[in-house]
Write a protein that holds these residues in place. Structure first.
Motif, PDB file in Angstrom:
ATOM      1  N   ILE A 402       0.825  -1.203   0.000  1.00 61.12           N
ATOM      2  CA  ILE A 402       0.000   0.000   0.000  1.00 61.12           C
ATOM      3  C   ILE A 402       0.861   1.255   0.000  1.00 61.12           C
ATOM      4  O   ILE A 402       0.555   2.251  -0.665  1.00 61.12           O
ATOM      5  N   PHE A 403       1.990   1.231   0.723  1.00 64.54           N
ATOM      6  CA  PHE A 403       2.777   2.447   0.905  1.00 64.54           C
ATOM      7  C   PHE A 403       3.456   2.945  -0.366  1.00 64.54           C
ATOM      8  O   PHE A 403       3.375   4.138  -0.676  1.00 64.54           O
ATOM      9  N   PRO A 404       4.135   2.086  -1.135  1.00 61.19           N
ATOM     10  CA  PRO A 404       4.661   2.608  -2.396  1.00 61.19           C
ATOM     11  C   PRO A 404       3.560   3.098  -3.329  1.00 61.19           C
ATOM     12  O   PRO A 404       3.765   4.044  -4.093  1.00 61.19           O
ATOM     13  N   MET A 405       2.381   2.478  -3.250  1.00 59.65           N
ATOM     14  CA  MET A 405       1.269   2.955  -4.071  1.00 59.65           C
ATOM     15  C   MET A 405       0.848   4.363  -3.645  1.00 59.65           C
ATOM     16  O   MET A 405       0.609   5.243  -4.483  1.00 59.65           O
ATOM     17  N   LEU A 406       0.751   4.593  -2.332  1.00 59.89           N
ATOM     18  CA  LEU A 406       0.400   5.928  -1.842  1.00 59.89           C
ATOM     19  C   LEU A 406       1.445   6.949  -2.250  1.00 59.89           C
ATOM     20  O   LEU A 406       1.127   8.088  -2.628  1.00 59.89           O
ATOM     21  N   CYS A 407       2.707   6.572  -2.176  1.00 60.91           N
ATOM     22  CA  CYS A 407       3.791   7.456  -2.578  1.00 60.91           C
ATOM     23  C   CYS A 407       3.654   7.837  -4.049  1.00 60.91           C
ATOM     24  O   CYS A 407       3.708   9.021  -4.409  1.00 60.91           O
ATOM     25  N   LEU A 408       3.471   6.839  -4.900  1.00 62.51           N
ATOM     26  CA  LEU A 408       3.369   7.107  -6.329  1.00 62.51           C
ATOM     27  C   LEU A 408       2.079   7.830  -6.691  1.00 62.51           C
ATOM     28  O   LEU A 408       2.048   8.599  -7.657  1.00 62.51           O
ATOM     29  N   LEU A 409       1.023   7.626  -5.910  1.00 65.32           N
ATOM     30  CA  LEU A 409      -0.222   8.355  -6.174  1.00 65.32           C
ATOM     31  C   LEU A 409      -0.036   9.851  -5.963  1.00 65.32           C
ATOM     32  O   LEU A 409      -0.512  10.668  -6.764  1.00 65.32           O
ATOM     33  N   SER A 410       0.647  10.246  -4.885  1.00 68.02           N
ATOM     34  CA  SER A 410       0.874  11.670  -4.652  1.00 68.02           C
ATOM     35  C   SER A 410       1.842  12.235  -5.680  1.00 68.02           C
ATOM     36  O   SER A 410       1.688  13.364  -6.157  1.00 68.02           O
ATOM     37  N   LEU A 411       2.836  11.451  -6.072  1.00 61.35           N
ATOM     38  CA  LEU A 411       3.784  11.885  -7.092  1.00 61.35           C
ATOM     39  C   LEU A 411       3.111  11.978  -8.454  1.00 61.35           C
ATOM     40  O   LEU A 411       3.366  12.899  -9.235  1.00 61.35           O
TER      41      LEU A 411
END
Length: 443
Positions: A402-411
């Protein structure tokens, strides 16, 4: 991230202490407060909608939404910050209004800030507490940041809000209940909202541990040391303590600074940030989840400043390897390999799961999105469909992804707005290859 607070307190003791703060009375009181403020704001929004001219209506409604979030405080501000990074989802008017939550939240009083500093330092350095009488240079959901002169040094002093731990703990309990209820809605049944909220809640709780953030800042600075165009402030350990982090002060930071740059410089700096994030993700397994405009600053000289590593997550070696392999499969358009990698990461599989169907549909999803520019690649829809496929076929995903997905979503939101023609996937290729070639297969 795994941590031990100042004074030798370990992870279990820290979490136990946090749990003890939440009582049934505090939960009910907070729930009533949220209900009352929301009802009041809903009434104000109804009046605004009926009485405002069309040209001003959206702006006034967005301002009222931000006013509500700021009054709710706690975890709701963090949710607002994350939403504000997605201009493509909430629209420019709402995103612009939410932008003030990144670093312009109502600050704590000077007395509250001084109390926290005196608790950390029984004998604070000369001028430290006096400097807190001045307004902070930035104020967010967890802390406020002050410009302080200590001797011949200019320091950015981050001071944690008092009682924020109690507010975050109660809010996450409420949001968890809301997530469980929302999962019953037809369109959200296959989205792991409860797991996402649980993981985010643990990360938010970790943000209260400034010892962990100090270590994360040092790690991020070390991981990005080879990026000449990325600046991560250095921690000043002798001026840091429980509830206080001192860092080197970086001049020239301006809110929403990217808007003032020429398009060519803007695109170059967005590319620098994207590559830095890929370096952190694929090489170090370090996830900066909080890439909003209060933590990323773009300067006319071509440098990008990265701040605040409190909302960060360290992936395990296996999770980093699998995530990197999945991204590599996307770059190559190998949908079946992506499906097999994803299958290897799930925690459990339903007895009657149709693995062949799962492999076919994941492969189709990947192939449909391979090679798309940031403008054409709908990352939120991709993530939701990926969750849907896992739930539909009875495969239960590892929540660590979930965390890399959240990171890439904001990016992704930043890239879509300021560099829409970037090949978001291709930019990752050098870091994916370096990661996969530098380490043997992890089993």
């Amino acid at each position: 991230m795994a941590h031990a607070a100042y004074g030798g307190r370990g992870t279990e003791e820290w979490e136990c202490d946090m749990n003890e703060r939440m009582t049934f009375f505090a939960f009910v009181r907070r729930l009533l407060q949220i209900s009352g403020l929301t009802a009041l704001s809903a009434g104000r929004m109804a009046v605004i909608a009926m009485t405002s001219k069309r040209a001003a209506r959206a702006t006034r409604l967005a301002a009222e939404l931000v006013r509500l979030i700021e009054r709710l405080g706690g975890a709701f501000i963090k949710v607002g910050q994350l939403a504000g990074t997605r201009v493509d989802l909430v629209g420019p008017t709402v995103a612009d209004a939410l932008g003030r939550l990144h670093d312009n939240v109502r600050p704590m009083t000077a007395r509250q800030a001084a109390t926290v500093v005196r608790r950390a330092f029984p004998r604070p350095p000369d001028g430290l507490t006096a400097a807190l009488a001045h307004p902070p240079v930035a104020s967010g959901s967890i802390a406020s940041v002050y410009r302080v002169e200590v001797g011949d040094r200019v320091v950015a002093l981050k001071v944690r809000r008092p009682e924020i731990g109690r507010a975050i703990t109660v809010d996450m309990a409420i949001l968890s209940g809301m997530a469980r209820a929302m999962c019953r809605l037809p369109g959200l049944r296959r989205v792991p909202l409860a797991e996402i909220i649980g993981q985010v809640g643990r990360c938010l709780t970790d943000q209260l541990d400034f010892a962990a953030e100090t270590r994360s800042l040092r790690q991020m600075r070390e991981h990005l040391a080879d990026f000449a165009d990325i600046i991560v402030p250095a921690v000043i350990p002798e001026l840091s303590g429980d509830g206080v982090i001192a860092m080197s002060f970086v001049d020239g930071l301006k809110h929403a600074s990217i808007e003032d740059l020429p398009s060519q410089v803007r695109e170059a700096e967005v590319a620098v940030l994207v590559r830095a994030v890929y370096r952190l993700l694929f090489i170090a397994g370090f996830v900066h989840v909080d890439l909003h405009q209060g933590n990323t600053y773009f300067r006319p000289d071509g440098t990008v400043v990265l701040l605040d590593a409190g909302f960060a997550f360290q992936m395990s070696g296996l999770a980093r390897r699998r995530y990197t392999e999945f991204f590599g499969g996307m770059i190559q358009g190998d949908g079946e390999a992506c499906a097999d990698i994803l299958r290897s990461t799930v925690r459990s599989v339903a007895p009657a799961a149709d693995l062949a169907g799962f492999r076919r549909d994941v492969a189709d999803l990947v192939v449909r999105n391979v090679g798309a520019t940031a403008r054409d690649f709908d990352l939120p829809a991709f993530c939701v469909e990926l969750f849907n496929l896992q739930r539909r076929y009875g495969l239960y995903a590892e929540p660590e992804f979930i965390f890399p997905m959240l990171c890439l979503l904001s990016l992704d939101g930043l890239v879509k707005e300021h560099y829409p023609l970037m090949d978001f996937q291709l930019e990752a290729a050098p870091y994916v290859m370096q990661s996969l070639l530098s380490e043997p297969e992890i089993r």
